[in-house]
Motif scaffolding. Structure first.
Motif, PDB file in Angstrom:
ATOM      1  N   GLY A  95       0.814  -1.227   0.054  1.00 35.86           N
ATOM      2  CA  GLY A  95      -0.041   0.069  -0.011  1.00 35.86           C
ATOM      3  C   GLY A  95       0.826   1.197  -0.059  1.00 35.86           C
ATOM      4  O   GLY A  95       0.464   2.290   0.317  1.00 35.86           O
ATOM      5  N   ALA A  96       2.038   1.067  -0.540  1.00 37.24           N
ATOM      6  CA  ALA A  96       2.860   2.175  -0.550  1.00 37.24           C
ATOM      7  C   ALA A  96       3.944   2.104  -1.674  1.00 37.24           C
ATOM      8  O   ALA A  96       4.365   1.061  -2.041  1.00 37.24           O
ATOM      9  N   SER A  97       4.234   3.541  -2.279  1.00 36.26           N
ATOM     10  CA  SER A  97       5.194   3.248  -3.190  1.00 36.26           C
ATOM     11  C   SER A  97       6.537   2.792  -2.764  1.00 36.26           C
ATOM     12  O   SER A  97       7.114   1.934  -4.007  1.00 36.26           O
ATOM     13  N   LYS A  98       7.077   2.940  -1.869  1.00 33.26           N
ATOM     14  CA  LYS A  98       8.365   2.305  -1.411  1.00 33.26           C
ATOM     15  C   LYS A  98       8.516   0.855  -1.482  1.00 33.26           C
ATOM     16  O   LYS A  98       9.359   0.092  -1.574  1.00 33.26           O
ATOM     17  N   GLY A  99       7.179   0.155  -1.362  1.00 29.15           N
ATOM     18  CA  GLY A  99       7.263  -1.332  -1.750  1.00 29.15           C
ATOM     19  C   GLY A  99       7.721  -1.871  -2.912  1.00 29.15           C
ATOM     20  O   GLY A  99       7.920  -2.929  -3.144  1.00 29.15           O
ATOM     21  N   TYR A 100       7.639  -1.083  -3.827  1.00 25.00           N
ATOM     22  CA  TYR A 100       8.128  -1.280  -5.157  1.00 25.00           C
ATOM     23  C   TYR A 100       9.519  -1.784  -5.121  1.00 25.00           C
ATOM     24  O   TYR A 100      10.138  -2.685  -6.025  1.00 25.00           O
ATOM     25  N   PHE A 101      10.535  -1.271  -4.123  1.00 27.31           N
ATOM     26  CA  PHE A 101      11.906  -1.652  -4.068  1.00 27.31           C
ATOM     27  C   PHE A 101      12.372  -2.638  -3.128  1.00 27.31           C
ATOM     28  O   PHE A 101      13.415  -3.042  -3.022  1.00 27.31           O
ATOM     29  N   LEU A 102      11.295  -3.391  -2.405  1.00 31.50           N
ATOM     30  CA  LEU A 102      11.470  -4.278  -1.390  1.00 31.50           C
ATOM     31  C   LEU A 102      11.992  -5.415  -2.245  1.00 31.50           C
ATOM     32  O   LEU A 102      12.858  -6.185  -1.536  1.00 31.50           O
TER      33      LEU A 102
END
Length: 242
Positions: A95-102
């Motif tokens: 639910g957050a854009s930063k999750g794209y980089f996980l």
């Protein structure tokens, strides 16, 4: 002097480094792999998560279609498409854009652990990868200097993966999505190029060590064979009737 992609001591084996680069999509493939991130971050900042996911998937799809139209190597494009898809799914679930980089963050940690373990058990992964590319040649395993050269190259890759994990994990915890995108690109192919250069030099050093090692072995074998021949001839002369 042989090419790092050819068999040690052989001048006629075709170089395989170009084949490996082609499997990665060539120089253009290295550039294309950064485009979804370049698009994702600004779209996310301007319009939110879902438009950013759509934009990244659209770019990955266009890259795949372009590769198919050009009838080039599609494996990197397919792998990149699925990586973008998985990253987008994680971002959606988080639910957050930063999750794209996980995905990239934790894969960096995974490879850092794997490469480190290979050095600890004296099986440097760079050496085995080169051996696989180079017609499964494993003669380097018996040459201490070659193993040491591949240890150094493997540890450089450990440093690359570890630095990516540490920096990007910190930015993730700090909710710095924009800087995460910058770090992903800046610590991507530039660091890969440095590690690849060190790997190239390690391969050359390992090749020299293998050639010198086997050259000494062959010289020793020739000397021993010559000594046996001389001894046999001397024995035959002694047995001849006078």
């Amino acid at each position: 002097m042989t090419d790092p992609g050819s068999e040690p001591g052989s001048q006629t084996s075709p170089p395989r480094g170009a084949a490996v680069l082609e499997q990665m999509g060539g120089i253009s493939g290295l550039i294309y792999s950064s485009l979804p991130v370049v698009v994702f971050v600004p779209v996310s900042s301007a319009f939110g998560l879902m438009p950013a996911i759509g934009a990244a998937l659209a770019v990955a799809t266009l890259i795949l279609a372009w590769r198919l139209l050009r009838r080039g190597s599609v494996q990197p494009a397919i792998s990149g498409f699925f990586a973008v898809g998985i990253s987008a799914l994680i971002a959606y679930l988080v639910g957050a854009s930063k999750g794209y980089f996980l995905l990239g963050i934790w894969m960096s940690l995974f490879w850092a652990v794997v490469f480190t373990a290979s050095v600890v058990v004296r099986r440097p992964l760079v050496g085995y990868i080169w051996g696989w590319v180079n017609t499964h040649d494993r003669r380097w395993r018996g040459v201490r200097r070659a193993v040491l050269a591949f240890d150094v190259a493997t540890l450089v890759w450990v440093a690359v993966f570890t630095s990516r994990f540490v920096v990007q994990h910190h930015l993730y915890d700090a909710d710095q999505t924009g800087w995460l995108g910058v770090a992903r690109i800046a610590m991507g192919w530039p660091l890969t190029a440095v590690a690849a250069l060190v790997t190239y030099m390690a391969i050359r050093a390992a090749q020299r060590a293998v050639r010198e090692h086997h050259g000494i072995d062959e010289a020793a074998g020739d000397t021993e064979a010559a000594g046996d021949t001389e001894a046999s001839q001397a024995g035959d002369s002694a047995q001849k009737p006078r």
